[in-house]
Design a protein around this motif. Structure first.
Motif, PDB file in Angstrom:
ATOM      1  N   LYS A  59       0.847  -1.196   0.000  1.00 37.33           N
ATOM      2  CA  LYS A  59       0.000   0.000   0.000  1.00 37.33           C
ATOM      3  C   LYS A  59       0.883   1.248   0.000  1.00 37.33           C
ATOM      4  O   LYS A  59       1.729   1.409   0.846  1.00 37.33           O
ATOM      5  N   THR A  60       0.626   2.099  -0.963  1.00 39.57           N
ATOM      6  CA  THR A  60       1.414   3.319  -1.045  1.00 39.57           C
ATOM      7  C   THR A  60       0.584   4.515  -0.627  1.00 39.57           C
ATOM      8  O   THR A  60       0.946   5.639  -0.842  1.00 39.57           O
ATOM      9  N   ASN A  61      -0.567   4.246  -0.045  1.00 35.68           N
ATOM     10  CA  ASN A  61      -1.460   5.344   0.319  1.00 35.68           C
ATOM     11  C   ASN A  61      -2.012   5.045   1.692  1.00 35.68           C
ATOM     12  O   ASN A  61      -1.727   4.045   2.291  1.00 35.68           O
ATOM     13  N   GLY A  62      -2.833   5.911   2.151  1.00 37.81           N
ATOM     14  CA  GLY A  62      -3.407   5.688   3.467  1.00 37.81           C
ATOM     15  C   GLY A  62      -4.579   4.721   3.445  1.00 37.81           C
ATOM     16  O   GLY A  62      -5.220   4.522   4.463  1.00 37.81           O
ATOM     17  N   GLY A  63      -4.871   4.087   2.291  1.00 34.50           N
ATOM     18  CA  GLY A  63      -6.017   3.186   2.186  1.00 34.50           C
ATOM     19  C   GLY A  63      -7.299   3.981   2.212  1.00 34.50           C
ATOM     20  O   GLY A  63      -7.311   5.189   2.391  1.00 34.50           O
ATOM     21  N   GLY A  72      -6.479  17.740   0.619  1.00 35.03           N
ATOM     22  CA  GLY A  72      -7.458  17.125   1.502  1.00 35.03           C
ATOM     23  C   GLY A  72      -8.474  16.263   0.780  1.00 35.03           C
ATOM     24  O   GLY A  72      -9.337  15.651   1.388  1.00 35.03           O
ATOM     25  N   GLY A  73      -8.400  16.185  -0.535  1.00 34.84           N
ATOM     26  CA  GLY A  73      -9.338  15.360  -1.308  1.00 34.84           C
ATOM     27  C   GLY A  73      -8.917  13.907  -1.291  1.00 34.84           C
ATOM     28  O   GLY A  73      -7.940  13.537  -0.644  1.00 34.84           O
ATOM     29  N   PRO A  74      -9.678  13.066  -2.002  1.00 34.77           N
ATOM     30  CA  PRO A  74      -9.305  11.655  -2.057  1.00 34.77           C
ATOM     31  C   PRO A  74      -7.952  11.456  -2.741  1.00 34.77           C
ATOM     32  O   PRO A  74      -7.541  12.292  -3.547  1.00 34.77           O
ATOM     33  N   ALA A  75      -7.309  10.339  -2.417  1.00 32.34           N
ATOM     34  CA  ALA A  75      -6.008  10.052  -3.031  1.00 32.34           C
ATOM     35  C   ALA A  75      -6.166   9.943  -4.546  1.00 32.34           C
ATOM     36  O   ALA A  75      -7.086   9.281  -5.020  1.00 32.34           O
ATOM     37  N   PRO A  76      -5.287  10.583  -5.311  1.00 35.96           N
ATOM     38  CA  PRO A  76      -5.364  10.428  -6.761  1.00 35.96           C
ATOM     39  C   PRO A  76      -5.176   8.962  -7.171  1.00 35.96           C
ATOM     40  O   PRO A  76      -4.479   8.203  -6.486  1.00 35.96           O
ATOM     41  N   HIS A 183       7.196  12.096  -5.092  1.00 38.80           N
ATOM     42  CA  HIS A 183       6.464  13.189  -4.432  1.00 38.80           C
ATOM     43  C   HIS A 183       5.732  12.684  -3.185  1.00 38.80           C
ATOM     44  O   HIS A 183       5.610  13.404  -2.205  1.00 38.80           O
ATOM     45  N   VAL A 184       5.240  11.437  -3.256  1.00 41.42           N
ATOM     46  CA  VAL A 184       4.578  10.871  -2.070  1.00 41.42           C
ATOM     47  C   VAL A 184       5.626  10.654  -0.977  1.00 41.42           C
ATOM     48  O   VAL A 184       5.420  11.025   0.181  1.00 41.42           O
ATOM     49  N   SER A 185       6.763  10.108  -1.354  1.00 39.10           N
ATOM     50  CA  SER A 185       7.820   9.852  -0.357  1.00 39.10           C
ATOM     51  C   SER A 185       8.313  11.142   0.283  1.00 39.10           C
ATOM     52  O   SER A 185       8.614  11.180   1.476  1.00 39.10           O
ATOM     53  N   SER A 186       8.411  12.196  -0.537  1.00 40.28           N
ATOM     54  CA  SER A 186       8.953  13.450   0.007  1.00 40.28           C
ATOM     55  C   SER A 186       7.906  14.245   0.783  1.00 40.28           C
ATOM     56  O   SER A 186       8.215  15.249   1.401  1.00 40.28           O
ATOM     57  N   GLY A 187       6.645  13.804   0.698  1.00 43.59           N
ATOM     58  CA  GLY A 187       5.582  14.495   1.424  1.00 43.59           C
ATOM     59  C   GLY A 187       4.904  15.591   0.607  1.00 43.59           C
ATOM     60  O   GLY A 187       3.957  16.220   1.057  1.00 43.59           O
ATOM     61  N   LYS A 188       5.394  15.817  -0.641  1.00 39.11           N
ATOM     62  CA  LYS A 188       4.757  16.838  -1.484  1.00 39.11           C
ATOM     63  C   LYS A 188       3.315  16.423  -1.806  1.00 39.11           C
ATOM     64  O   LYS A 188       2.425  17.256  -1.894  1.00 39.11           O
ATOM     65  N   MET A 189       3.135  15.123  -1.995  1.00 41.44           N
ATOM     66  CA  MET A 189       1.769  14.585  -2.136  1.00 41.44           C
ATOM     67  C   MET A 189       1.554  13.634  -0.979  1.00 41.44           C
ATOM     68  O   MET A 189       2.457  12.880  -0.621  1.00 41.44           O
ATOM     69  N   SER A 190       0.332  13.657  -0.424  1.00 39.03           N
ATOM     70  CA  SER A 190       0.178  12.839   0.777  1.00 39.03           C
ATOM     71  C   SER A 190      -0.289  11.417   0.477  1.00 39.03           C
ATOM     72  O   SER A 190      -0.373  10.600   1.375  1.00 39.03           O
ATOM     73  N   GLY A 191      -0.531  11.072  -0.765  1.00 40.05           N
ATOM     74  CA  GLY A 191      -0.881   9.689  -1.070  1.00 40.05           C
ATOM     75  C   GLY A 191      -1.368   9.541  -2.481  1.00 40.05           C
ATOM     76  O   GLY A 191      -1.750  10.516  -3.127  1.00 40.05           O
ATOM     77  N   ALA A 192      -1.322   8.320  -2.994  1.00 42.23           N
ATOM     78  CA  ALA A 192      -1.861   8.014  -4.318  1.00 42.23           C
ATOM     79  C   ALA A 192      -2.054   6.505  -4.368  1.00 42.23           C
ATOM     80  O   ALA A 192      -1.419   5.766  -3.603  1.00 42.23           O
TER      81      ALA A 192
END
Ligand SMILES: Nc1ncnc2c1ncn2[C@@H]1O[C@H](COP(=O)(O)OP(=O)(O)OP(=O)(O)O)[C@@H](O)[C@H]1O
Length: 266
Positions: A59-63, A72-76, A183-192
Motif C-alpha cells: 500500500k502506497t497510500n493511506g487506504g 485534503g481530497g481523495p487520493a489520486p 512526491h509521495v515519499s517526500s511528502g509533497k503529495m500525501s498519497g496516491a
C-alpha cells in the motif's frame, strides 16, 4: 491475439536499446554487454504469459477512499500500462459506471492528436516550444519523453482545489509513476493509489496495437520495445497496489472497476 513472436525483430529491439545509455551514463563495453544479457533474458520471456503478483501489492497510500490526496481530497488514482493495453478503454468504463466521480488529469503532450482526440479533453496538445517553456517555468509535476514525444502533468492540475470532490485520475507512464512516488515519499503529495494494466503477453499487445490502426510500423515497434520494460517494472512486487491483466475485456472491466470501487468505497 495470435501474432507470432517473429513479428518483432529482436535484434532491432536490442540495437535500439543499446543506443540509449544505461543509467544515463555513457555506454561502456561492460554496460553494453550487461544490457544485452538483460534484454536477452527479457526477450526469452516474450511469449510467456504475464502473471501478476496479486499479493504483492504494497500500500502506497493511506487506504480507504478519503484523505491522502491533494488538498485534503481523495487520493489520486494513478493508472499505468503499456501503450495499447487498454487504459483508455477501461477508464472510459470507469467514468461510465461512476459519472462525475472522477476527474481526468489532462496531460500536456507534443504528439499529434489522433483522429477523434480533442484538445483540452484527451490531451492539451502543445508545440515543443510551448512544452519547453512550461518545463523551464517548473510547471510540471512529472514529465517524460515517451515514444519520442514529450508528456507532462501540470502541477496546477494535481493541486487544484477542484480535486477536493472528484477523484483525480492520472493516466501516466512508468517514469511518471516513479515521479509521483517520489512526491509521495517526500511528502509533497500525501498519497496516491497505483494500478498497473498488463496485457496477457506481448503478442496479444502487439495484435491489439496493430488492430487499433493508429500507429505506423516504426511506432508499433517502438511501443512494443518500451512495453517490455514497462511490464518488467509493473511486475515487481510492491510497485503497484493492483495489477489487472486485460485479456478478456469484460472480466478486466469488472476487476478494474471492482478494485477501484472497493478502494474508494463507491
Ligand atoms: N481486452 C481487450 N481485448 C481486445 N481488444 C481490446 C481489449 N482492451 C482494449 N482493446 C482494444 O485495444 C486497443 C487499445 O486500447 P486503448 O486505446 O484503450 O489502449 P491504451 O492503453 O489507452 O493505449 P495508449 O496508451 O496508446 O493510448 C483499442 O482498439 C481497444 O478497443
Amino acid at each position: 491475439m495470435g501474432a507470432s513472436a517473429s513479428a518483432i525483430n529482436k535484434d532491432e529491439i536490442i540495437a535500439r536499446e543499446l543506443e540509449k545509455p544505461a543509467d544515463g551514463s555513457d555506454l561502456t563495453e561492460e554496460t553494453a554487454l550487461d544490457e544485452v544479457r538483460r534484454l536477452r533474458a527479457l526477450l526469452a520471456t516474450y511469449t510467456t504469459p504475464i502473471v501478476p503478483t496479486p499479493s504483492s501489492l504494497a500500500k502506497t497510500n493511506g487506504g480507504g477512499g478519503g484523505g491522502g490526496g491533494t488538498g485534503g481530497g481523495p487520493a489520486p488514482l494513478v493508472v499505468c500500462g503499456p501503450s495499447g493495453v487498454g487504459k483508455g478503454t477501461l477508464i472510459k468504463e470507469l467514468k461510465a459506471r461512476w459519472e462525475g466521480k472522477f476527474r481526468f488529469s489532462v496531460s500536456y503532450t507534443t504528439r499529434e492528436p489522433r483522429e477523434g482526440e480533442e484538445n483540452g479533453v484527451h490531451y492539451n496538445f502543445v508545440s515543443e516550444e510551448e512544452f519547453d517553456k512550461m518545463l523551464a517555468s517548473d510547471s510540471f509535476l512529472e514529465h517524460a519523453t515517451v515514444h519520442g514525444n514529450k508528456y507532462g502533468t501540470s502541477t496546477d492540475e494535481v493541486f487544484s482545489k477542484k480535486t477536493n470532490s472528484a477523484i483525480l485520475l492520472l493516466d501516466i507512464d512508468v517514469e511518471g509513476v516513479k515521479a509521483i512516488k517520489a512526491h509521495v515519499s517526500s511528502g509533497k503529495m500525501s498519497g496516491a493509489k497505483f494500478l498497473f494494466i498488463s496485457p496477457l503477453d506481448l503478442p496479444s499487445l502487439e495484435a491489439r496495437l496493430r488492430a487499433r490502426g493508429t500507429e505506423d510500423e516504426d511506432n508499433v515497434k517502438r511501443r512494443l520495445g518500451n512495453a517490455a520494460k514497462e511490464i518488467e517494472y509493473g511486475k515487481v512486487d510492491g510497485n503497484f497496489d493492483k495489477v489487472v491483466v486485460n485479456d478478456d475485456l469484460g472480466k478486466a472491466k469488472d476487476e478494474f472497476c471492482g478494485w477501484i470501487g472497493g478502494e474508494y468505497q463507491l
